[in-house]
Design a protein around this motif. Structure first.
Motif, PDB file in Angstrom:
ATOM      1  N   VAL A 125       0.836  -1.206   0.000  1.00 51.22           N
ATOM      2  CA  VAL A 125       0.000   0.000   0.000  1.00 51.22           C
ATOM      3  C   VAL A 125       0.872   1.259   0.000  1.00 51.22           C
ATOM      4  N   HIS A 126       1.957   1.213   0.767  1.00 47.94           N
ATOM      5  CA  HIS A 126       2.881   2.352   0.822  1.00 47.94           C
ATOM      6  C   HIS A 126       3.410   2.678  -0.590  1.00 47.94           C
ATOM      7  N   GLU A 127       3.888   1.657  -1.279  1.00 52.91           N
ATOM      8  CA  GLU A 127       4.464   1.921  -2.611  1.00 52.91           C
ATOM      9  C   GLU A 127       3.382   2.347  -3.606  1.00 52.91           C
ATOM     10  N   ALA A 129       0.738   3.972  -2.877  1.00 53.14           N
ATOM     11  CA  ALA A 129       0.351   5.339  -2.520  1.00 53.14           C
ATOM     12  C   ALA A 129       1.291   6.350  -3.182  1.00 53.14           C
ATOM     13  N   HIS A 130       2.504   5.911  -3.494  1.00 52.38           N
ATOM     14  CA  HIS A 130       3.430   6.806  -4.206  1.00 52.38           C
ATOM     15  C   HIS A 130       2.972   7.060  -5.643  1.00 52.38           C
ATOM     16  N   ARG A 131       2.017   6.265  -6.134  1.00 45.88           N
ATOM     17  CA  ARG A 131       1.430   6.547  -7.447  1.00 45.88           C
ATOM     18  C   ARG A 131       0.567   7.800  -7.385  1.00 45.88           C
ATOM     19  N   ASN A 135       6.029  11.449  -2.475  1.00 41.53           N
ATOM     20  CA  ASN A 135       6.731  12.018  -1.316  1.00 41.53           C
ATOM     21  C   ASN A 135       6.125  11.403  -0.067  1.00 41.53           C
ATOM     22  N   HIS A 136       6.554  11.867   1.089  1.00 38.34           N
ATOM     23  CA  HIS A 136       5.964  11.378   2.340  1.00 38.34           C
ATOM     24  C   HIS A 136       5.254  12.523   3.066  1.00 38.34           C
ATOM     25  N   SER A 137       4.482  13.289   2.320  1.00 36.82           N
ATOM     26  CA  SER A 137       3.738  14.429   2.867  1.00 36.82           C
ATOM     27  C   SER A 137       2.514  13.925   3.635  1.00 36.82           C
ATOM     28  N   GLU A 139      -0.421  14.387   2.835  1.00 34.46           N
ATOM     29  CA  GLU A 139      -1.353  13.898   1.810  1.00 34.46           C
ATOM     30  C   GLU A 139      -1.049  12.433   1.475  1.00 34.46           C
ATOM     31  N   PHE A 140       0.255  12.122   1.416  1.00 38.70           N
ATOM     32  CA  PHE A 140       0.661  10.737   1.141  1.00 38.70           C
ATOM     33  C   PHE A 140       0.131   9.806   2.236  1.00 38.70           C
ATOM     34  N   TRP A 141       0.380  10.188   3.504  1.00 33.20           N
ATOM     35  CA  TRP A 141      -0.031   9.309   4.612  1.00 33.20           C
ATOM     36  C   TRP A 141      -1.547   9.188   4.682  1.00 33.20           C
TER      37      TRP A 141
HETATM   38 ZN    ZN Z   1       7.850   5.817   0.586  1.00 31.89          ZN
END
Ligand code: ZN
Length: 171
Positions: A125-127, A129-131, A135-137, A139-141
């Protein structure tokens, strides 16, 4: 002045060059309780540490299984997250669980296959979500949290897995 307890339990004290010895000793004595409890923690950690020794054939099998399993999980989560991906590749990275290129190529280490399924899903899911956010903003989390509300727990468990289990390749 500072005191460090190393993973092997030894103690390091850093003091200014001109510090008086009795001053240093008093400082260490004052911290004795902390030193002992930290040494105990380090010892427990060393005891828990597990080594998985893999032969070259086992590594090949693990890589094949990892690729199949991770591809399936990506196919499961991608539509639920409204993203797509291009390919899933497996490598042997030791400290990096996964990565995602801007073209949508997902890379994962085969070592993940030895972790609990919930932890593998967190990386998938983490990877993915990078789609959405490269970044790790916050919004990403938020993207990650929408699919896995307990992602912080999984992330912490993955750190423990990394600390407690060592996967070694050999003959
Ligand atoms: Zn990451």
């Amino acid at each position: 002045m500072a005191i460090y307890v190393r993973p092997d339990g030894s103690v390091e004290v850093r003091a200014p060059f001109r510090a008086k010895m009795d001053f240093i000793e008093a400082f260490v004595r004052e911290k004795e309780g902390w030193i002992r409890s930290t040494q105990q923690k380090m010892a427990d950690r060393r005891e828990r540490r597990q080594v998985i020794q893999l032969s070259p054939a086992q590594v090949r099998t693990a890589k094949k299984q990892a690729k199949e399993y991770l591809t399936r999980r990506c196919e499961y989560f991608a539509p639920r997250m409204g993203v797509d991906f291009c390919s899933v590749k497996v490598n042997s990275a030791r400290t990096r669980w996964g990565s995602c290129t801007s073209a949508g190529n997902l890379n994962f280490t085969y070592r993940l296959i030895f972790a609990e399924p919930e932890l593998i899903d967190y990386i998938v899911v983490h990877e993915l979500a990078h789609r959405r956010e490269m970044n790790h903003s916050p919004e990403f989390w938020a993207v990650v949290e929408k699919v896995l509300p307990d992602y912080k727990k999984r992330r912490a468990a993955l750190r423990e897995f990394q600390r407690d289990i060592s996967i070694e390749e050999g003959d």
